[in-house]
Design a protein around this motif. Structure first.
Motif, PDB file in Angstrom:
ATOM      1  N   GLU A   1       0.452   3.194  -5.241  1.00  0.00           N
ATOM      2  CA  GLU A   1      -0.801   2.831  -5.912  1.00  0.00           C
ATOM      3  C   GLU A   1      -0.484   2.476  -7.362  1.00  0.00           C
ATOM      4  OE1 GLU A   1      -3.531   1.690  -5.173  1.00  0.00           O
ATOM      5  OE2 GLU A   1      -5.055   3.241  -4.976  1.00  0.00           O
TER       6      GLU A   1
ATOM      7  N   GLY B   1       0.804  -1.222   0.000  1.00  0.00           N
ATOM      8  CA  GLY B   1       0.000   0.000   0.000  1.00  0.00           C
ATOM      9  C   GLY B   1       0.833   1.266   0.000  1.00  0.00           C
TER      10      GLY B   1
ATOM     11  N   ARG C   1      -4.692  -0.626   2.312  1.00  0.00           N
ATOM     12  CA  ARG C   1      -3.804  -1.792   2.412  1.00  0.00           C
ATOM     13  C   ARG C   1      -2.735  -1.592   3.480  1.00  0.00           C
ATOM     14  NH1 ARG C   1      -4.058  -1.367  -3.265  1.00  0.00           N
ATOM     15  NH2 ARG C   1      -1.887  -0.706  -3.516  1.00  0.00           N
ATOM     16  N   LEU C   2      -2.423  -0.338   3.786  1.00  0.00           N
ATOM     17  CA  LEU C   2      -1.395  -0.069   4.795  1.00  0.00           C
ATOM     18  C   LEU C   2      -1.791  -0.716   6.113  1.00  0.00           C
ATOM     19  CD1 LEU C   2      -0.773   3.711   4.013  1.00  0.00           C
ATOM     20  CD2 LEU C   2       0.804   1.833   3.575  1.00  0.00           C
TER      21      LEU C   2
ATOM     22  N   ALA D   1      -4.771   1.782  -1.984  1.00  0.00           N
ATOM     23  CA  ALA D   1      -3.490   1.753  -1.272  1.00  0.00           C
ATOM     24  C   ALA D   1      -3.633   2.116   0.202  1.00  0.00           C
ATOM     25  CB  ALA D   1      -2.505   2.697  -1.956  1.00  0.00           C
ATOM     26  N   SER D   2      -4.374   3.184   0.490  1.00  0.00           N
ATOM     27  CA  SER D   2      -4.432   3.649   1.877  1.00  0.00           C
ATOM     28  C   SER D   2      -5.043   2.594   2.794  1.00  0.00           C
ATOM     29  CB  SER D   2      -5.239   4.950   1.952  1.00  0.00           C
ATOM     30  OG  SER D   2      -6.539   4.720   1.455  1.00  0.00           O
TER      31      SER D   2
END
Ligand SMILES: Nc1ncnc2c1ncn2[C@@H]1O[C@H](COP(=O)(O)OP(=O)(O)OP(=O)(O)O)[C@@H](O)[C@H]1O
Ligand SMILES: [Mg+2]
Lengths: 268, 261
Positions: free
Chosen positions: A72, A69, A90-91, A87-88
């Motif tokens: 992207e 993440g 997945r962090l 992405a945000s």
């Protein structure tokens, strides 16, 4: 493919821990566009150990950055546990480890090992207690309050490893984690990773330059092409588990090694 | 043995300089108002210790207060500069410009606005002291290892967490370097503030002594100022060693990743 059939097949098997679908990633640098990965797809089943091997600059680290993440993709989709996530989101879902230990020099061994948990919201004291309880697992009992500068390279990398596994995340992203170590320490840590993984069975994506390491540890080995990275070849490693280091002289092991080395020669 | 090794060279050098000075002044019969021998300065230090120390206490309080203000102001500005590129572009030039304002020009103004008391001296001291702190703190915050930051971001760290757990601790060694420079220039700043207009302090004592051709007293005041500077510098160093115990291992003998790379 009709949506109904796709759903039915999903229900039958547990969703992939990680699935990367037609992902393209580019970097822009002073006007030039550099394609690091071009339409790559791969899946990582829960508890599966996959190794990635390939030329320098073929986008292996980029792939891990994408999954974690940090980056992207320009095109394509990344699913974690079956759900497509930006992405945000997945962090904080994959444990990441680099070639450099990246320990904080002002934190002691236990404090460094605990930082992943801390960042995920566990109270500092509790995180440190959990780290202290597992120092034995990484052979660092007695070093709880040492600073990184007081440790050898191998010891530091073991602290980094404890930091990686301590939060108990279902996916481990390992980017050449033993690449900077001497052969003896590397062998020791590989054995140790094998034992740990056989117990805990996370999904692991391991980037390595060491063909022996890839075959010894992984269920599957992916060979990347030079940039822009694609999966040029894939080898399923059918060696029995639990595996131990002695297996490297086994004829089956040697045959896998010859095949993968030939693949690597081919993509150059 | 180590004690001797550490202190013998500076003590020997100082003794040598003082001996040459003493002998030269006596041999050439230099008048005391022009350059008194060190023995005369020593006598003044002992005989007028009450006067000297009470004035030194005033200067010390100006230095300490001015430094505290410089530290607070310097760190606050560094945080603002670090917070956004727009604030960086807006504030940094002003911070640099503040250092081009000549202290001899600003000090009389402060005198007009705030009188002869402590405040104008503290302000002059802070003005010269905050600059090294801002610069070093901004550099320190920017020096945090990018790979470490992205690793923790992958673990889900928020911006405030990255600041607290990585960027601020990475900045501290640099902040302490800035603080050591600041404390030294703060001593100069305080004396300068006193030169312009004051009723007490070593700077005040020196202006009076110059007018009276009491060169021995001027030099005695300079000796006390130097001792004050060295003492405060050492004190900041001691606080640093206490606050950053891990630095022992990365700076000397033992190898750390920071040294290996
Ligand atoms: N932050 C970045 N900005 C610009 N280009 C980048 C960036 N990161 C990577 N690249 C480029 O993308 C390509 C792929 O890089 P990546 O680090 O993923 O390769 P790699 O397979 O991990 O290589 P290695 O085996 O040397 O670690 C390289 O050509 C690299 O120069
Ligand atoms: Mg890489």
């Amino acid at each position: 493919m009709p949506a109904v059939i796709q759903n039915a097949s999903r229900a039958a098997r547990p969703p992939a821990a990680v699935s990367v679908e037609q992902v393209t990633a580019t970097y822009r640098e002073d006007g030039r566009v550099l394609t690091a990965l071009a339409g790559i797809s791969l899946t990582l089943a829960p508890g599966e150990f996959v190794a990635v091997i390939g030329p320098s600059g073929s986008g292996k680290s980029t792939l891990l950055d994408l999954i974690s993440g940090l980056v992207e993709p320009d095109a394509g989709e990344i699913r974690l546990g079956g759900t497509a996530l930006p992405a945000s989101a997945r962090l904080g879902r994959c444990a990441y480890m680099h070639q450099r230990d990246l320990l904080l020099p002002w934190r002691t061994v236990v404090e460094n090992a605990a930082i992943g948990l801390e960042v995920l919201g566990v109270a500092r004291r509790e995180a440190i207690e959990k780290a202290a309880a597992r120092l034995r697992d990484v052979g660092l009992e007695g070093f709880a309050n040492a600073y990184p500068a007081q440790l050898s390279g191998g010891m530091r990398q073991r602290v980094a490893f404890l930091r990686t596994i301590l939060p108990g995340l279902p996916v481990l992203l390992l980017d050449e984690p033993f690449g900077a170590l001497d052969a003896l320490t590397r062998a020791e840590l590989q054995e140790w990773l094998l034992e740990l993984w056989e117990r805990e069975r996370q999904a692991v994506l391991l980037v390595t330059h060491d063909v022996d390491e890839a075959i010894l540890l992984a269920d599957r080995v992916l060979v990347f092409s030079p940039r822009p990275g694609r999966i040029a070849d894939e080898a399923r490693i059918e060696l029995p588990r639990p595996r131990r280091r002695a297996i490297v002289t086994d004829p089956a092991f040697v045959a896998y090694k010859a095949a993968i080395l030939a693949d690597l020669e081919g993509v150059r | 043995m180590t004690f001797l090794r550490r202190w013998a060279p500076p003590l020997l050098l100082i003794t040598l300089v003082l001996a040459v000075w003493e002998v030269a002044v006596r041999a050439a019969s230099v008048p005391a108002w022009l350059l008194p021998p060190p023995s005369a300065v020593g006598r003044t230090l002992v005989e007028e210790r009450g006067l000297l120390l009470s004035n030194a206490a005033v200067t010390l309080s100006e230095v300490v207060l001015g430094f505290a203000l410089a530290l607070a102001l310097g760190l606050a500005l560094a945080l603002l500069i670090d917070a956004s590129p727009a604030l960086d572009r807006a504030i940094y030039p002003l911070v640099v410009a503040s250092q081009t304002v000549p202290v001899p020009a600003i000090a009389p103004l402060l005198l007009i606005w705030f009188g002869y008391g402590l405040l104008p001296k503290v302000l002059v001291t802070a003005l010269v002291g905050f600059f090294p702190i801002v610069v070093s703190a901004v550099d320190g915050l920017r020096s945090a290892d990018r790979e470490t930051l992205s690793l923790l971001r992958a673990f889900g760290a928020s911006r405030p967490q990255l600041f607290r757990k990585v960027r601020w601790p990475s900045a501290l060694p640099s902040v302490f370097s800035g603080a050591r420079i600041a404390i030294a220039v703060c001593v100069i700043g305080a004396v300068f503030g006193e030169f312009v207009g004051s009723k007490a302090g070593l700077g005040y004592l020196m202006t009076r002594a110059i007018a009276q051709f009491r060169t021995d007293r001027v030099i005695a005041a300079i000796v006390l100022l130097s001792l004050m500077g060295i003492g405060l510098f050492a004190l900041v160093g001691a606080v640093e060693r206490f606050a950053l115990p891990w630095r022992r291992y990365t700076l000397d003998g033992v190898s750390g990743e920071t040294r290996r790379r």
